[in-house]
Design a protein around this motif. Structure first.
Motif, PDB file in Angstrom:
ATOM      1  N   GLN A  79      42.256  50.609 -20.065  1.00  0.00           N
ATOM      2  CA  GLN A  79      43.541  50.399 -20.736  1.00  0.00           C
ATOM      3  C   GLN A  79      43.573  49.107 -21.541  1.00  0.00           C
ATOM      4  O   GLN A  79      44.552  48.839 -22.225  1.00  0.00           O
ATOM      5  N   THR A  80      42.541  48.302 -21.437  1.00  0.00           N
ATOM      6  CA  THR A  80      42.483  47.088 -22.255  1.00  0.00           C
ATOM      7  C   THR A  80      42.172  47.470 -23.702  1.00  0.00           C
ATOM      8  O   THR A  80      41.250  48.242 -23.952  1.00  0.00           O
ATOM      9  N   THR A  81      42.970  46.955 -24.622  1.00  0.00           N
ATOM     10  CA  THR A  81      42.802  47.316 -26.018  1.00  0.00           C
ATOM     11  C   THR A  81      42.684  46.056 -26.862  1.00  0.00           C
ATOM     12  O   THR A  81      43.520  45.160 -26.747  1.00  0.00           O
ATOM     13  N   VAL A  82      41.666  45.993 -27.696  1.00  0.00           N
ATOM     14  CA  VAL A  82      41.511  44.862 -28.615  1.00  0.00           C
ATOM     15  C   VAL A  82      41.290  45.409 -30.019  1.00  0.00           C
ATOM     16  O   VAL A  82      40.461  46.286 -30.231  1.00  0.00           O
ATOM     17  N   LEU A  83      42.088  44.900 -30.949  1.00  0.00           N
ATOM     18  CA  LEU A  83      41.954  45.290 -32.347  1.00  0.00           C
ATOM     19  C   LEU A  83      41.266  44.162 -33.093  1.00  0.00           C
ATOM     20  O   LEU A  83      41.686  43.008 -33.010  1.00  0.00           O
ATOM     21  N   LEU A 164      42.951  40.778 -32.001  1.00  0.00           N
ATOM     22  CA  LEU A 164      44.273  40.763 -31.401  1.00  0.00           C
ATOM     23  C   LEU A 164      44.219  41.665 -30.172  1.00  0.00           C
ATOM     24  O   LEU A 164      43.880  42.841 -30.282  1.00  0.00           O
ATOM     25  N   CYS A 165      44.512  41.084 -29.023  1.00  0.00           N
ATOM     26  CA  CYS A 165      44.565  41.922 -27.823  1.00  0.00           C
ATOM     27  C   CYS A 165      45.914  42.646 -27.823  1.00  0.00           C
ATOM     28  O   CYS A 165      46.954  42.016 -27.938  1.00  0.00           O
ATOM     29  N   LEU A 166      45.891  43.958 -27.733  1.00  0.00           N
ATOM     30  CA  LEU A 166      47.136  44.728 -27.764  1.00  0.00           C
ATOM     31  C   LEU A 166      47.577  45.137 -26.368  1.00  0.00           C
ATOM     32  O   LEU A 166      48.745  45.454 -26.152  1.00  0.00           O
ATOM     33  N   ASN A 167      46.649  45.179 -25.432  1.00  0.00           N
ATOM     34  CA  ASN A 167      47.022  45.433 -24.045  1.00  0.00           C
ATOM     35  C   ASN A 167      45.972  44.791 -23.156  1.00  0.00           C
ATOM     36  O   ASN A 167      44.792  45.069 -23.298  1.00  0.00           O
ATOM     37  N   ASP A 168      46.415  43.896 -22.276  1.00  0.00           N
ATOM     38  CA  ASP A 168      45.483  43.147 -21.442  1.00  0.00           C
ATOM     39  C   ASP A 168      45.492  43.740 -20.039  1.00  0.00           C
ATOM     40  O   ASP A 168      46.378  43.470 -19.252  1.00  0.00           O
ATOM     41  N   ASP A 169      44.499  44.594 -19.762  1.00  0.00           N
ATOM     42  CA  ASP A 169      44.326  45.062 -18.396  1.00  0.00           C
ATOM     43  C   ASP A 169      42.995  44.529 -17.862  1.00  0.00           C
ATOM     44  O   ASP A 169      42.202  45.262 -17.276  1.00  0.00           O
ATOM     45  N   GLY A 170      42.748  43.266 -18.104  1.00  0.00           N
ATOM     46  CA  GLY A 170      41.551  42.619 -17.595  1.00  0.00           C
ATOM     47  C   GLY A 170      40.356  42.783 -18.503  1.00  0.00           C
ATOM     48  O   GLY A 170      40.262  43.746 -19.261  1.00  0.00           O
ATOM     49  N   ASN A 171      39.466  41.810 -18.427  1.00  0.00           N
ATOM     50  CA  ASN A 171      38.198  41.873 -19.151  1.00  0.00           C
ATOM     51  C   ASN A 171      38.364  42.039 -20.660  1.00  0.00           C
ATOM     52  O   ASN A 171      37.760  42.911 -21.284  1.00  0.00           O
ATOM     53  N   VAL A 172      39.207  41.195 -21.240  1.00  0.00           N
ATOM     54  CA  VAL A 172      39.437  41.233 -22.686  1.00  0.00           C
ATOM     55  C   VAL A 172      38.153  40.885 -23.435  1.00  0.00           C
ATOM     56  O   VAL A 172      37.872  41.403 -24.515  1.00  0.00           O
ATOM     57  N   LEU A 173      37.350  40.007 -22.817  1.00  0.00           N
ATOM     58  CA  LEU A 173      36.155  39.510 -23.490  1.00  0.00           C
ATOM     59  C   LEU A 173      35.188  40.645 -23.844  1.00  0.00           C
ATOM     60  O   LEU A 173      34.692  40.721 -24.976  1.00  0.00           O
TER      61      LEU A 173
END
Lengths: 300, 285
Positions: A79-83, A164-173
């Motif tokens: 669920q983590t999303t990064v644009l 741009l992180c759009l949803n942070d469910d951990g492990n954005v990196l």
């Protein structure tokens, strides 16, 4: 009366007045005793989202998500999303690198992406993460900056990669690295001409006339792990990361994950000591993961 | 990117960078007239047509409520957090709603920095004012609701703000905040002597004025009108009528999206999902 901040070794099973809905009871325990909740799962060798400790979440890439950019990609890791969107502008090259362009990478965790982040300038944690990310890109270049030179000493491309992180469910990196690689692969630049007389750079404004692609030097894949009560959890979710005492990130070159020297970076943060076999396990898992990601053609 | 105050919290590139000049003799799309000989716009619309809408709730699972709205090329994402406690709100029985409107650095033709500028502050206020009449502030007394709206792609800035209003209203509904009605918003531009609905970024350069209208369709109430530029009273009225009609259509789409999301949520919770199934064969990437 309340357990407060005591570690709570075992979930004191609430003296349920009535046998309630088990799902609701589980949700309540998760909220009140998150550590015990997770420990119960880990003792059984499984995680709350049904993954095994060594399993990563599914990575999905949507290329060319933003049409106002020269290249872009949306990465979903669970669920983590990064644009990531890349815009190209022109500038004068740096004096000490007259034949190089620039790649400026910024990772932003806006308050939109999680309840943890508040409005205003980025918090120390977000800044640290953004710097760790930028450090990876600098130490292991993904594109040859010499290809961004338009005219030596006079003009070069600047690629602004804004993540741009759009949803942070951990492990954005991990998601950010994947988004950046995919976005760089999708970059299309117009042919630029440097005019010696007026010092201007001209390029076609037609978005369909962008023939130049960037040669990709390597395909980094980031693999992060969280240490929770001496359990090594691959690709932690936000709930797991909140309980972690240490985190390890291994950056592997997916193009040569089978070679002898695929490692690009290893970062370990946090206070818990990590044994040598555990670190070796992280690296082995990361190499497997990189191989799986590259064989799935996700970053091609 | 020439800015006197350097953003020290982020990574800055070279001091100055610009977008390249167009090739000499290249026909630019911006010089094209609004309408072609068939009285159609560049994207094939009539003057009174708004761009197609795509609406999705739950775009940000980490938030209490969220929505994603696409209107043509314009993409807006919105997340709502709250009601959450706020220490500043001790002396009132009402809740507080704050809206933060941001344009992503890559949303427009020219790259923007990360630092919030005056335009974003103004539009944050516009959104707050457009949404306020619909919200039941007494239902979450002494608590704060934070609404974050980010424009990911901006094809017409005023239209992006309008899409932001609709997205924020949807996200508030998704978060379960009590409201009197959904707020839909829509824009019109005044080009030559015509009222043209929902201008794109290239069309915005031709306008001499504009109107943003936010409307609560079930209550039949206008929650906000912002009109700029000098136009006749009849033209303004005409624009209002067009906007109200368009808002009513958007309102229908928004309600449908909410109903669909509620149905989906219901069908998902029916079989209990607290049983963890581990599939060894499934090599998760």
């Amino acid at each position: 009366m309340a357990p407060g901040n005591t570690p709570a070794p075992a979930p004191a099973p609430a003296p349920a007045p009535q046998p309630t809905d088990p799902a609701a009871a589980a949700a309540a325990i998760k909220k009140l005793h998150p550590r015990a909740y997770l420990a119960r799962f880990l003792a059984a060798g499984v995680r709350p989202d049904a993954r095994q400790p060594s399993h990563f979440r599914t990575l999905r890439i949507t290329p060319s998500a933003v049409s106002t950019a020269h290249g872009s990609a949306l990465a979903h890791l669970g669920q983590t999303t990064v644009l990531c969107a890349i815009k190209a502008e022109v500038a004068v090259p740096a004096l000490d690198k007259p034949d190089r362009g620039f790649l400026v990478v910024n990772l932003d965790l806006p308050p939109l992406c999680s309840g943890k982040h508040r409005p205003g300038p980025p918090a120390a944690e977000a800044q640290a993460l953004a710097h760790q990310f930028a450090g990876y890109v600098e130490s292991a270049p993904i594109v040859d900056l010499a290809k961004l030179c338009i005219a030596e000493r006079s003009a070069c491309w600047v690629l602004y990669a804004d993540l741009l992180c759009l949803n942070d469910d951990g492990n954005v990196l991990d998601a950010a690295v994947a988004a950046l690689v995919a976005a760089l692969r999708s970059v299309r630049l117009p042919r630029a001409e440097y005019d010696d007389d007026d010092g201007a750079v001209r390029a076609s404004t037609d978005a369909t006339n962008r023939p130049i692609t960037l040669p990709i030097l390597r395909t980094p894949v980031a693999c992060s792990f969280a240490v929770v009560d001496n359990h090594l959890l691959a690709d932690p979710t936000a709930d797991e990361a909140a309980l972690a005492s240490a985190s390890v990130t291994v950056l592997v070159d997916a193009d040569r994950s089978a070679d002898s020297d695929p490692l690009l970076a290893v970062t370990k943060r946090g206070g818990t000591p990590l044994s040598k076999p555990q670190l070796a396990q992280c690296i082995a898992l990361a190499r497997n993961r990189a191989r799986a990601v590259s064989s799935a053609g996700l970053l091609a | 990117m020439a800015s006197a105050n350097i953003d020290r919290k982020r990574i800055n590139g070279p001091e100055v960078s610009v977008i390249p000049l167009p090739l000499q003799g290249e026909a630019s799309a911006e010089q094209a007239p609004l309408l072609n000989q068939d009285a159609k716009r560049q994207d094939g619309r009539n003057v009174e047509t708004v761009r197609p809408f795509f609406i999705k709730t739950g775009a940000v699972p980490a938030a209490d409520g969220s929505a994603f709205v696409e209107q043509g090329n314009t993409k807006v994402i919105c997340a709502v957090y709250g009601p959450r406690p706020d220490r500043k709100l001790t002396d009132t029985d009402r809740g507080r709603v704050t809206v933060e409107f941001r344009l992503a650095p890559f949303a427009q033709a020219k790259r923007r920095g990360f630092v919030k500028d005056v335009v974003e502050k103004e539009y944050s206020q516009v959104l707050e004012d457009a949404l306020a009449p619909a919200i039941v502030f007494e239902s979450f007394s002494k608590a704060a609701v934070d609404v974050f709206v980010t424009v990911l792609e901006d094809d017409g800035t005023l239209a992006s703000v309008a899409a932001g209003v609709s997205a924020a209203s949807l996200a508030l509904a998704d978060a379960g905040i009590e409201m009197y009605d959904l707020v839909a918003a829509c824009t019109a531009g005044f080009v030559e002597d015509m009222v043209v609905m929902d201008l794109t970024a290239t069309e915005e350069k031709l306008r001499k004025g504009s109107m943003l209208l936010a409307y609560m369709s079930s209550l039949n109430q206008v929650s906000q009108v912002i009109q700029t530029g000098s136009v006749g009273a009849t033209t303004a009225e005409e624009a209002m009528d067009f906007c109200i009609d368009a808002c009513a259509e958007i309102h229908t789409l928004m309600s449908e999206a909410l109903v669909a999301a509620a149905h989906e949520a219901q069908s998902q919770t029916a079989p209990t999902n607290n049983v963890a199934v581990v599939d060894d064969d499934d090599m998760e990437l």
